[in-house]
Motif scaffolding. Structure first.
Motif, PDB file in Angstrom:
ATOM      1  N   PHE A  36       0.660  -1.134   0.167  1.00  0.00           N
ATOM      2  CA  PHE A  36      -0.374   0.013  -0.052  1.00  0.00           C
ATOM      3  C   PHE A  36       0.880   1.212  -0.136  1.00  0.00           C
ATOM      4  CE2 PHE A  36      -3.620  -2.415   0.222  1.00  0.00           C
ATOM      5  CZ  PHE A  36      -3.899  -3.003   1.471  1.00  0.00           C
ATOM      6  N   GLY A  37       1.883   1.260   1.121  1.00  0.00           N
ATOM      7  CA  GLY A  37       2.802   2.350   1.020  1.00  0.00           C
ATOM      8  C   GLY A  37       3.345   2.838  -0.168  1.00  0.00           C
ATOM      9  N   ASP A  38       3.924   1.631  -0.866  1.00  0.00           N
ATOM     10  CA  ASP A  38       4.720   1.919  -2.185  1.00  0.00           C
ATOM     11  C   ASP A  38       3.877   2.397  -3.186  1.00  0.00           C
ATOM     12  OD1 ASP A  38       6.884   0.701  -1.102  1.00  0.00           O
ATOM     13  OD2 ASP A  38       6.202  -1.261  -1.620  1.00  0.00           O
ATOM     14  N   ARG A  39       2.621   2.013  -3.279  1.00  0.00           N
ATOM     15  CA  ARG A  39       1.546   2.402  -4.256  1.00  0.00           C
ATOM     16  C   ARG A  39       1.140   3.975  -4.158  1.00  0.00           C
ATOM     17  NH1 ARG A  39       0.005  -2.890  -3.691  1.00  0.00           N
ATOM     18  NH2 ARG A  39      -1.883  -2.346  -2.666  1.00  0.00           N
ATOM     19  N   ILE A  40       0.827   4.305  -2.866  1.00  0.00           N
ATOM     20  CA  ILE A  40       0.488   5.326  -2.618  1.00  0.00           C
ATOM     21  C   ILE A  40       1.607   6.580  -2.802  1.00  0.00           C
ATOM     22  CG2 ILE A  40      -0.228   7.107  -0.892  1.00  0.00           C
ATOM     23  CD1 ILE A  40      -1.827   4.603   0.496  1.00  0.00           C
ATOM     24  N   TYR A  41       2.874   6.104  -2.532  1.00  0.00           N
ATOM     25  CA  TYR A  41       4.045   7.172  -2.789  1.00  0.00           C
ATOM     26  C   TYR A  41       3.943   7.134  -4.393  1.00  0.00           C
ATOM     27  CZ  TYR A  41       8.914   8.626  -2.948  1.00  0.00           C
ATOM     28  OH  TYR A  41      10.100   8.838  -2.898  1.00  0.00           O
ATOM     29  N   MET A  42       3.949   6.081  -5.053  1.00  0.00           N
ATOM     30  CA  MET A  42       3.997   6.405  -6.460  1.00  0.00           C
ATOM     31  C   MET A  42       2.811   7.235  -7.072  1.00  0.00           C
ATOM     32  SD  MET A  42       5.393   2.928  -8.148  1.00  0.00           S
ATOM     33  CE  MET A  42       4.444   1.787  -7.325  1.00  0.00           C
ATOM     34  N   ASP A  43       1.577   7.028  -6.538  1.00  0.00           N
ATOM     35  CA  ASP A  43       0.443   7.933  -6.796  1.00  0.00           C
ATOM     36  C   ASP A  43       0.779   9.531  -6.383  1.00  0.00           C
ATOM     37  OD1 ASP A  43      -0.930   5.910  -7.886  1.00  0.00           O
ATOM     38  OD2 ASP A  43      -2.240   5.816  -6.215  1.00  0.00           O
ATOM     39  N   ILE A  44       1.675   9.638  -5.409  1.00  0.00           N
ATOM     40  CA  ILE A  44       1.875  11.089  -4.982  1.00  0.00           C
ATOM     41  C   ILE A  44       2.918  11.652  -6.023  1.00  0.00           C
ATOM     42  CG2 ILE A  44       3.159  12.393  -3.076  1.00  0.00           C
ATOM     43  CD1 ILE A  44       1.670  10.610  -1.179  1.00  0.00           C
ATOM     44  N   LEU A  45       3.775  10.696  -6.380  1.00  0.00           N
ATOM     45  CA  LEU A  45       4.814  11.049  -7.055  1.00  0.00           C
ATOM     46  C   LEU A  45       4.339  11.442  -8.367  1.00  0.00           C
ATOM     47  CD1 LEU A  45       7.866   8.554  -6.378  1.00  0.00           C
ATOM     48  CD2 LEU A  45       7.593  10.954  -5.673  1.00  0.00           C
ATOM     49  N   ILE A  46       3.331  10.590  -9.057  1.00  0.00           N
ATOM     50  CA  ILE A  46       2.830  11.121 -10.526  1.00  0.00           C
ATOM     51  C   ILE A  46       1.967  12.567 -10.193  1.00  0.00           C
ATOM     52  CG2 ILE A  46       1.036  10.243 -12.113  1.00  0.00           C
ATOM     53  CD1 ILE A  46       1.968   7.422 -11.289  1.00  0.00           C
ATOM     54  N   GLN A  47       1.204  12.369  -9.231  1.00  0.00           N
ATOM     55  CA  GLN A  47       0.529  13.669  -9.044  1.00  0.00           C
ATOM     56  C   GLN A  47       1.445  15.008  -9.197  1.00  0.00           C
ATOM     57  OE1 GLN A  47      -1.513  14.441  -5.101  1.00  0.00           O
ATOM     58  NE2 GLN A  47      -2.196  16.278  -5.722  1.00  0.00           N
ATOM     59  N   LYS A  48       2.533  14.881  -8.302  1.00  0.00           N
ATOM     60  CA  LYS A  48       3.477  15.971  -8.004  1.00  0.00           C
ATOM     61  C   LYS A  48       3.933  16.478  -9.398  1.00  0.00           C
ATOM     62  CE  LYS A  48       3.129  16.832  -3.445  1.00  0.00           C
ATOM     63  NZ  LYS A  48       2.352  18.090  -2.812  1.00  0.00           N
ATOM     64  N   ARG A 149      15.862  14.211 -19.386  1.00  0.00           N
ATOM     65  CA  ARG A 149      15.732  15.189 -18.416  1.00  0.00           C
ATOM     66  C   ARG A 149      14.319  15.440 -17.929  1.00  0.00           C
ATOM     67  NH1 ARG A 149      15.538  21.604 -18.532  1.00  0.00           N
ATOM     68  NH2 ARG A 149      16.876  22.148 -16.850  1.00  0.00           N
ATOM     69  N   GLY A 150      14.356  15.647 -16.717  1.00  0.00           N
ATOM     70  CA  GLY A 150      12.865  15.727 -15.854  1.00  0.00           C
ATOM     71  C   GLY A 150      12.371  14.292 -15.707  1.00  0.00           C
ATOM     72  N   SER A 151      13.131  13.382 -15.667  1.00  0.00           N
ATOM     73  CA  SER A 151      12.650  12.005 -15.699  1.00  0.00           C
ATOM     74  C   SER A 151      12.690  11.628 -14.256  1.00  0.00           C
ATOM     75  CB  SER A 151      13.351  10.784 -16.329  1.00  0.00           C
ATOM     76  OG  SER A 151      12.988  10.918 -17.675  1.00  0.00           O
ATOM     77  N   ILE A 152      11.762  10.865 -13.728  1.00  0.00           N
ATOM     78  CA  ILE A 152      11.540  10.446 -12.319  1.00  0.00           C
ATOM     79  C   ILE A 152      12.089   8.983 -12.438  1.00  0.00           C
ATOM     80  CG2 ILE A 152      10.193   9.850 -10.168  1.00  0.00           C
ATOM     81  CD1 ILE A 152       8.588  12.463 -10.964  1.00  0.00           C
ATOM     82  N   ILE A 153      12.906   8.341 -11.692  1.00  0.00           N
ATOM     83  CA  ILE A 153      13.101   6.983 -11.318  1.00  0.00           C
ATOM     84  C   ILE A 153      13.082   6.567  -9.880  1.00  0.00           C
ATOM     85  CG2 ILE A 153      15.780   7.559 -10.914  1.00  0.00           C
ATOM     86  CD1 ILE A 153      16.278   4.970 -12.888  1.00  0.00           C
ATOM     87  N   ILE A 154      12.440   5.498  -9.763  1.00  0.00           N
ATOM     88  CA  ILE A 154      12.000   4.762  -8.479  1.00  0.00           C
ATOM     89  C   ILE A 154      12.452   3.528  -8.356  1.00  0.00           C
ATOM     90  CG2 ILE A 154      10.247   4.370  -6.991  1.00  0.00           C
ATOM     91  CD1 ILE A 154       8.961   6.132  -9.831  1.00  0.00           C
ATOM     92  N   ILE A 155      13.189   3.288  -7.267  1.00  0.00           N
ATOM     93  CA  ILE A 155      13.672   1.965  -6.844  1.00  0.00           C
ATOM     94  C   ILE A 155      12.933   1.274  -5.798  1.00  0.00           C
ATOM     95  CG2 ILE A 155      15.693   2.809  -5.335  1.00  0.00           C
ATOM     96  CD1 ILE A 155      17.308   0.929  -7.080  1.00  0.00           C
ATOM     97  N   SER A 189       7.080   3.231   2.810  1.00  0.00           N
ATOM     98  CA  SER A 189       7.316   2.732   1.515  1.00  0.00           C
ATOM     99  C   SER A 189       8.851   2.309   1.556  1.00  0.00           C
ATOM    100  CB  SER A 189       7.170   3.792   0.503  1.00  0.00           C
ATOM    101  OG  SER A 189       7.574   3.199  -0.819  1.00  0.00           O
ATOM    102  N   HIS A 190       9.046   1.204   0.768  1.00  0.00           N
ATOM    103  CA  HIS A 190      10.334   0.836   0.521  1.00  0.00           C
ATOM    104  C   HIS A 190      10.810   1.225  -0.901  1.00  0.00           C
ATOM    105  CE1 HIS A 190      10.664  -2.674   3.700  1.00  0.00           C
ATOM    106  NE2 HIS A 190      10.384  -1.550   4.237  1.00  0.00           N
ATOM    107  N   CYS A 191      10.198   2.290  -1.618  1.00  0.00           N
ATOM    108  CA  CYS A 191      10.478   2.844  -2.727  1.00  0.00           C
ATOM    109  C   CYS A 191      11.367   3.973  -2.172  1.00  0.00           C
ATOM    110  CB  CYS A 191       9.397   3.015  -3.603  1.00  0.00           C
ATOM    111  SG  CYS A 191       8.761   1.614  -4.302  1.00  0.00           S
TER     112      CYS A 191
END
Length: 198
Positions: A36-48, A149-155, A189-191
């Motif tokens: 859950f925490g990972d997916r919510i974090y990714m959703d926040i990143l997409i929104q931001k 440029r401007g890309s986001i990379i999540i691990i 999140s572990h991301c």
């Protein structure tokens, strides 16, 4: 009593936001790589990222059963984007295939070996890249030099399968900036994410 009811075993675990506790779309939590925490974090990143600019596409390294792919693919769909996911073999579940959308593209490729097609795809500016494949450190170090440029990379699996010391040189060399880690930490999140600003 509720605390002795075996049918409720693990309810706290399933409802916890921490990355180890996962379920999505009614799929057994053992078939999902992110919590859950990972997916919510990714959703926040997409929104931001959408608030402050643009996302050109979403790319995933490591499809596995495809359930996290559905989540990212739906995020892409509602924002008018393509979603690309890579894995060495097609292990997508029947449930995943039933939900597969027309903007989602599965690529059966071994990206642990350098892949020119991946290089070309991720070089597009403002790409959202999620790494959750077999050797996250190798993939991060191998592909970061080519992200646009401007890309986001999540691990994924930060501090478990990913040792921060093993990727710090590439982070510094390519001037990646941490991106909203405060949300990852608050959500358990572990991301972890970075943005390429130059």
């Amino acid at each position: 009593k509720m605390d002795n009811d075996e049918s409720l075993w693990g309810m706290e675990d399933i409802l916890n936001l921490d990355t180890g506790h996962r379920t999505l779309y009614g799929v057994d939590y053992t078939e999902i790589g992110t919590g859950f925490g990972d997916r919510i974090y990714m959703d926040i990143l997409i929104q931001k990222k959408l608030e402050g600019g643009d996302i050109s596409q979403i790319v995933e390294f490591g499809t596995w059963t495809g359930i996290t792919s559905l989540h990212l693919g739906m995020s892409a769909k509602v924002n008018g984007l393509e979603f690309h996911t890579y894995d060495i073999s097609d292990m997508r579940s029947e449930q995943s295939l039933r939900g597969w959308l027309d903007n989602m593209f599965f690529h059966e490729d071994d990206i642990l070996k350098f892949n020119k097609g991946v290089k070309k795809l991720i070089s597009k500016p403002n790409t959202f890249i999620f790494i959750d494949n077999g050797d996250k450190e190798l993939e991060f170090n191998q592909y970061v030099p080519y992200i646009g440029r401007g890309s986001i990379i999540i691990i994924h699996d930060w501090n478990t399968e990913v040792n921060p010391n093993h990727i710090s040189d590439i982070i510094n060399k390519y001037s990646l900036e941490s991106y909203h880690w405060e949300y990852a930490e608050a959500l358990g999140s572990h991301c972890r994410a970075w943005i390429k600003t130059q």
